[in-house]
Design a protein around this motif. Structure first.
Motif, short mmCIF file in Angstrom:
data_model
loop_
_atom_site.label_atom_id
_atom_site.label_comp_id
_atom_site.label_asym_id
_atom_site.label_seq_id
_atom_site.Cartn_x
_atom_site.Cartn_y
_atom_site.Cartn_z
N PHE A 170 0.84 -1.20 0.00
CA PHE A 170 0.00 0.00 0.00
C PHE A 170 0.88 1.26 0.00
O PHE A 170 0.63 2.21 -0.75
CB PHE A 170 -0.90 -0.02 1.24
CG PHE A 170 -1.98 1.03 1.22
CD1 PHE A 170 -3.29 0.69 0.96
CD2 PHE A 170 -1.68 2.37 1.47
CE1 PHE A 170 -4.30 1.66 0.94
CE2 PHE A 170 -2.67 3.34 1.45
CZ PHE A 170 -3.98 2.99 1.18
N GLU A 171 1.91 1.27 0.86
CA GLU A 171 2.80 2.43 0.94
C GLU A 171 3.48 2.69 -0.41
O GLU A 171 3.57 3.84 -0.86
CB GLU A 171 3.84 2.20 2.03
CG GLU A 171 4.84 3.35 2.17
CD GLU A 171 5.98 3.02 3.13
OE1 GLU A 171 6.26 3.83 4.03
OE2 GLU A 171 6.61 1.94 2.95
N ALA A 172 4.00 1.62 -1.03
CA ALA A 172 4.71 1.79 -2.30
C ALA A 172 3.77 2.32 -3.39
O ALA A 172 4.14 3.21 -4.18
CB ALA A 172 5.32 0.46 -2.73
N LEU A 173 2.53 1.80 -3.41
CA LEU A 173 1.59 2.24 -4.45
C LEU A 173 1.17 3.69 -4.26
O LEU A 173 1.07 4.46 -5.23
CB LEU A 173 0.35 1.33 -4.45
CG LEU A 173 0.55 -0.05 -5.09
CD1 LEU A 173 -0.61 -0.97 -4.74
CD2 LEU A 173 0.70 0.09 -6.61
N ILE A 174 0.91 4.09 -3.02
CA ILE A 174 0.42 5.45 -2.82
C ILE A 174 1.53 6.48 -3.01
O ILE A 174 1.27 7.65 -3.32
CB ILE A 174 -0.24 5.59 -1.43
CG1 ILE A 174 -1.22 6.78 -1.46
CG2 ILE A 174 0.81 5.76 -0.32
CD1 ILE A 174 -2.17 6.81 -0.29
N ALA A 199 6.52 -2.18 -7.68
CA ALA A 199 7.02 -3.56 -7.62
C ALA A 199 8.54 -3.57 -7.54
O ALA A 199 9.13 -4.35 -6.77
CB ALA A 199 6.52 -4.34 -8.84
N ASP A 200 9.18 -2.72 -8.37
CA ASP A 200 10.65 -2.64 -8.31
C ASP A 200 11.12 -2.20 -6.93
O ASP A 200 12.11 -2.71 -6.39
CB ASP A 200 11.16 -1.66 -9.37
CG ASP A 200 11.01 -2.20 -10.78
OD1 ASP A 200 10.83 -3.43 -10.91
OD2 ASP A 200 11.06 -1.39 -11.73
N ARG A 201 10.43 -1.24 -6.34
CA ARG A 201 10.80 -0.74 -5.01
C ARG A 201 10.72 -1.85 -3.96
O ARG A 201 11.57 -1.94 -3.06
CB ARG A 201 9.89 0.42 -4.65
CG ARG A 201 10.00 0.90 -3.21
CD ARG A 201 9.18 2.16 -3.05
NE ARG A 201 8.94 2.48 -1.66
CZ ARG A 201 8.36 3.60 -1.25
NH1 ARG A 201 7.93 4.49 -2.14
NH2 ARG A 201 8.16 3.83 0.02
N LEU A 242 2.66 -8.06 -6.91
CA LEU A 242 2.09 -6.83 -6.36
C LEU A 242 0.60 -6.76 -6.66
O LEU A 242 -0.20 -6.33 -5.81
CB LEU A 242 2.82 -5.62 -6.94
CG LEU A 242 2.29 -4.25 -6.47
CD1 LEU A 242 2.36 -4.13 -4.94
CD2 LEU A 242 3.08 -3.11 -7.12
N SER A 243 0.20 -7.18 -7.84
CA SER A 243 -1.23 -7.19 -8.18
C SER A 243 -2.00 -8.11 -7.24
O SER A 243 -3.13 -7.81 -6.85
CB SER A 243 -1.42 -7.64 -9.64
OG SER A 243 -0.84 -6.72 -10.53
#
Length: 311
Positions: free
Chosen positions: A16-20, A29-31, A39-40
């Motif tokens: 959630f953090e990476a997406l927002i 996903a890379d992060r 990730l999906s």
């Protein structure tokens, strides 16, 4: 109502953090170091958990957070901050700033051996810390270590240590003592003089008149005259200083009273004994406790070097 915490894990929160923050599935996903399908999969679980799309694709612009995701995103940094602090580096112990009280359980024999040097060393490097010496009660010492009421117990090794961690502090020899100006003179004591003299014995249980010395004499077919029994080690040197009694005790203990006693090697072979420190395994990784253990060992090793030099 079922606890919904069972349905979430840190991996979902990190997704959630990476997406927002990234607003892009590929970069998020890379992060995280995972594949886009992985990730999906996490996003699908998040949507089911919160009952909201959370992130919707926008042509040429990656993904955009929904109002619910935007609100959750305002809370998430604090939550992850607490989690990162919770699982962060082990706590640091600074002895120069600590006001911790360390509790050491020891009978008066090992307390007299170690106590003066330990107090000096503690005050030198931890001036605000305190130390408490207590007598170990065999019936309650293990529960006291369990609760953390006592940090360490020092004494002879026990046959049943009930899972405690132990370490040898030093090995000690028995030494015979008499008062300065004793009528027999200051020459080394012979076996005949030893057996003819009156002796004081320390009986930790109280009332005993025999011990390791008597077993060593028995092996030679000899006996001594024990006319006085005391329960306190600290009382024995005081009595000897004002009487003609001899006393045979651990050398590092009697060394503390050299100003008023003459010390001799006993006139018979006696086994040495080891002094142990014991503590509870739950304290093994506690930084303050680990520092205190190291200090006790350092003081004990310094005593050993000093005693070996003087002998």
């Amino acid at each position: 109502m079922p606890d919904r915490l069972n349905d979430i894990d840190i991996g979902l929160l990190m997704a959630f953090e990476a997406l927002i923050q990234e607003r892009n599935v590929s970069r998020a996903a890379d992060r995280l170091g995972i594949s886009q399908p992985a990730l999906s999969g996490r996003l699908t679980r998040l949507r089911a958990l919160f009952g909201d799309q959370l992130f919707v694709p926008v042509a040429g612009r990656g993904v955009m957070p929904t109002p619910r995701a935007q609100a959750l995103g305002e809370t998430l940094p604090r939550l992850l901050g607490h989690l990162r602090e919770f699982i962060g580096h082990a706590p640091h112990f600074d002895p120069s700033q600590s006001d911790r009280t360390f509790v050491l359980a020891a009978y008066d024999n090992p307390a007299v051996m170690i106590g003066p040097d330990l107090v000096t060393a503690l005050k030198r490097v931890a001036p605000h810390a305190r130390i408490t010496f207590v007598l170990p009660d065999p019936e309650t010492i293990t529960p006291a270590l369990d609760r953390g009421d006592v940090d360490m117990v020092i004494g002879l090794p026990r046959t049943a240590d009930e899972g405690l961690i132990g370490r040898t502090l030093f090995s000690d020899q028995f030494v015979t003592a008499q008062r300065r100006g004793h009528p027999r003179g200051s020459q080394p004591v012979t076996l005949d003089e030893f057996c003819a003299a009156e002796h004081v014995v320390v009986s930790s249980e109280g009332g005993g008149y025999a011990g390791p010395v008597d077993r060593a004499l028995e092996a030679l077919g000899r006996k001594r005259q024990v006319s006085l029994s005391v329960q306190s080690y600290a009382l024995a040197p005081i009595i000897m200083a004002d009487s003609d009694h001899l006393c045979t005790l651990p050398g590092r203990f009697l060394q503390r009273f050299e100003s008023m006693l003459d010390l001799f090697t006993p006139p018979m072979e006696m086994d040495s004994f080891e002094l142990y420190a014991l503590w509870h395994p739950r304290m093994r990784d506690d930084p303050a406790h680990r520092w205190f253990r190291d200090l006790v060992v350092e003081v004990s090793e310094g005593m050993s070097d000093r005693f070996a030099t003087r002998c």
